[in-house]
Design an enzyme around this catalytic site. Structure first.
Site, mmCIF file in Angstrom:
data_model
loop_
_atom_site.group_PDB
_atom_site.id
_atom_site.type_symbol
_atom_site.label_atom_id
_atom_site.label_comp_id
_atom_site.label_asym_id
_atom_site.label_seq_id
_atom_site.Cartn_x
_atom_site.Cartn_y
_atom_site.Cartn_z
ATOM 1 N N GLU A 275 0.833 -1.200 0.000
ATOM 2 C CA GLU A 275 0.000 0.000 0.000
ATOM 3 C C GLU A 275 0.867 1.249 0.000
ATOM 4 O OE1 GLU A 275 -2.965 -0.073 3.020
ATOM 5 O OE2 GLU A 275 -3.862 -1.928 2.263
ATOM 6 N N GLU A 288 2.368 0.363 4.007
ATOM 7 C CA GLU A 288 2.473 -0.921 4.681
ATOM 8 C C GLU A 288 2.325 -2.032 3.653
ATOM 9 O OE1 GLU A 288 -0.689 -0.840 7.482
ATOM 10 O OE2 GLU A 288 -2.255 -1.225 6.007
#
Length: 666
Positions: A275, A288
């Protein structure tokens, strides 16, 4: 290939995994708690095992309970879905020790990427751009305030083991940091059994864009393009699409290559998601890595034609990827709307209860359009307070973004759901919002466009006229049915008058309805006319019509003197009266709602965690009054105005229903 697969999860993702396993000829085992004894995933699986009481921390996230189910059934592999144990390295290690395949990445990759503090350090070492922040352990709220001041407000307070928006707060001041730190720790401990917190800079005007990666244990890794996940509330995604309307081919390639490099750096094998936060200049920062299947994976499957669950199972079986990077296509556009059991008119607070009606739109897979509904519920089933409030993931695909949005609009209008609060009206409102249609959005979209909360949709006059004309035509059909039921003889159609007055959303239109075998022509007083064609009959809860050749789908409930209609996110009371009835109705006084200004009402079903005031206390506007927990989220209720607490009717541990009075004010 495995002969038997256990799914260590519930709801729609368990059903989703079962579908692919069935296609691959693999027998399935469902696990379930007390609350899920009759759940859809339990009915779909070949075998079922009861694993404990309803709370997840006594059933679905108890590793030994899952291990017992594996031993009992002889399952050779386990798919963890998402949430629960999907990113728990202890679970993956327990399976490995038992000689059971984990349909997910190696333990080392979960440990490295599943912990957000560690993953950011590794990403920085690998040369991936990361958001400024403090990755060390934070002892208490005062240290959190100090760190936030050094980073610079606003900051994001996040649970290291978090996911799904749990244990996450945005703070703009020292006071918000203190409060957010404690709430995040509480939620993290309750949801993940790990209360570690870290803080990072909150990038303003960000877009949330993630890259789907797929890797095997033979050193191969590819990316399957991106998903735009910027439409969020409470840091939880609501609408996703693939690809992103913001990225260009060059940025997509750079993000994809970085995601693959990170996956290879940690020896990743399975499906995973990297992400990123992307700013307005297309600068992207690692956020993350989710070492599991994502909720929004269907939109990637729709634009690539790749079954991610099947690939995960094959990788877990030791197979090498049969897909190379150059094989990955980007075909058309896909949308996903998350249908939640929540009340958008009450700040999206959770709703529980029985689904008295659940009729999703028909699933289709054609050359120019597709509709897919991933769900784990059924009509008559119950939405429990113990788990995530997701009911279904409604997905559409079309060759272009514009067409995919239109498919979603029609599908949402045709989704019948009754018995609980739900966010269908809000999802429809987003699909018609000019900024969303233009692809102009950030993660602050909902907060910016509905700053006072969602109050429903006010349709423009052209849309209201189309609905008014359709309601008038429907009323004529209903009146014919009524005269037949009443036992009158003769030409029924002549007994039904042509002149009517349609009232809705504060407007009133005299119309004339002239019907023929093909439909009805409804003419307004100003001479404008609409041609209505529909096969709707009284009693049907869904009306599909064409108005001047354009489709219109209406959810229909009968009320005295008309209909309650839902379309395009609007809930409308439509009255169709004779001219004399309309004249008399205009003289009737409107019923006023009860005064609740001196009451604190519980906004959703939940458990009282804490009462922060006492009887006789003087409270100020914005002051914390109490905390109510529902569906694993803590909700802080504050005073709307200055006042004195006269009576407290609930205490910690009390279970409350919607609109129960928590406290009264003088």
């Amino acid at each position: 290939m495995f002969k038997k697969l256990l799914i260590a999860n519930r709801g729609e993702i368990a059903c989703r995994v079962i579908k692919t396993a069935r296609k691959m000829g693999i027998a399935t085992v469902a696990v379930h708690s007390d609350a899920d004894r009759h759940a859809l995933h339990v009915e779909m699986a070949d075998e079922r095992v009861h694993i404990g009481p309803s709370p997840a921390n006594q059933s679905y996230i108890v590793i030994e309970r899952i291990m017992e189910a594996i031993r009992q059934t002889g399952a050779e592999a386990v798919h963890p879905g998402y949430g629960f144990l999907s990113e728990n390295p202890k679970f993956a290690a327990a399976l490995e020790a038992e000689g059971v395949a984990f349909v997910g990445p190696p333990v080392g990759a979960i440990e490295a990427m599943g912990d957000k503090i560690t993953s950011k350090k590794i990403a920085a070492e690998a040369g991936v751009s990361t958001v400024p922040g403090y990755m060390g352990l934070i002892a208490d709220a005062e240290e959190a305030v100090k760190i936030a001041g050094e980073i610079g407000y606003p900051v994001m307070i996040k649970a290291s083991a978090g996911g799904g928006g749990k244990g996450m707060r945005i703070a703009w001041t020292d006071a918000e940091t203190r409060e957010g730190f404690q709430s995040s720790k509480n939620e993290a401990a309750a949801s993940f059994g790990d209360d570690r917190i870290f803080i990072e800079k909150f990038v303003t005007q960000p877009r949330h864009i993630e890259i789907q990666v797929l890797a095997d244990s033979h050193g191969n890794a590819i990316y399957l393009h991106e998903r735009e996940c910027s439409i969020q509330r409470r840091n939880q995604k609501v609408i996703e699409e693939a690809p992103s309307p913001f990225l260009d081919a060059e940025t997509r390639k750079r993000m994809g290559e970085q995601a693959v490099a990170l996956a290879k750096a940690v020896g990743y094998a399975s499906a995973g998601t990297v992400e990123f936060i992307v700013d307005g200049e297309k600068n992207f920062y690692f956020l993350e890595m989710n070492t599991r299947l994502q909720v929004e994976h269907p939109v990637t499957e729709l634009i690539t034609g790749i079954d991610l669950v099947e690939q995960m199972i094959r990788v877990a079986n030791g197979e090498a990827l049969s897909i190379r990077q150059e094989d990955v296509q980007l075909n058309g556009w896909a949308m996903e709307s998350r249908l939640y059991a929540e009340d958008p008119f009450r700040g999206f607070l959770p709703s529980i209860g029985r689904l008295t009606r659940y009729r999703p739109p028909e699933e289709v897979a054609e050359a120019t359009r597709a509709v897919r509904n991933d769900t784990g519920v059924f009509e008559g089933g119950e939405i429990s307070m113990y788990y995530d409030p997701m009911i279904a993931k409604l997905c559409t695909w079309a060759p272009t973004r514009e067409a995919a949005i239109e498919e979603m609009r029609v599908a949402l209008d045709g989704f019948e759901l009754e018995g609980i609060g739900h966010n269908l009206p809000f999802l429809s409102a987003v699909m018609d919002h000019p900024k969303f249609v233009a692809g102009d959005m950030t993660t602050a979209f909902i907060a910016e466009e509905w700053p006072e909360g969602f109050q429903g949709v006010t349709l423009p006059e052209p849309a209201l006229r189309r609905i008014a004309a359709t309601a008038a035509a429907m009323n004529r059909v209903a009146e014919i049915r009524r005269t037949r039921v009443s036992g009158r003889l003769g030409n029924h159609e002549r007994r039904v008058g042509e002149d009517w007055v349609v009232g809705l959303q504060g407007e009133s239109w005299p119309v004339t309805v002239k019907a023929d075998r093909g439909g009805a022509t409804v003419r307004f007083a100003d001479g404008a006319a609409h041609r209505i064609e529909s096969d709707w009959t009284p009693g049907q809860s869904l009306a599909r019509a064409t108005v001047d050749g354009a489709p219109l789908v209406l959810k229909v409930d009968k009320i005295t003197g008309g209909f309650r209609l839902r379309t395009r996110g609007a809930e409308l009371k439509v009255h169709v009266r004779t001219p004399r009835q309309a004249e008399l109705a205009a003289l009737m006084p409107e019923k006023q709602p009860p005064d609740t200004s001196k009451l604190l009402l519980c906004p959703m079903p939940g458990l009282v965690v804490k009462i922060d005031v006492a009887e006789g206390d003087e409270v100020q506007e914005g002051q914390t009054l109490c905390t109510v927990e529902a569906m694993k989220m803590e909700n802080i209720l504050r005073a709307e105005r200055k006042g004195v607490v006269a009576r407290i009717n609930a205490g910690p541990g009390d279970s409350l229903a919607v609109d129960d009075v928590i406290m009264e004010f003088e």
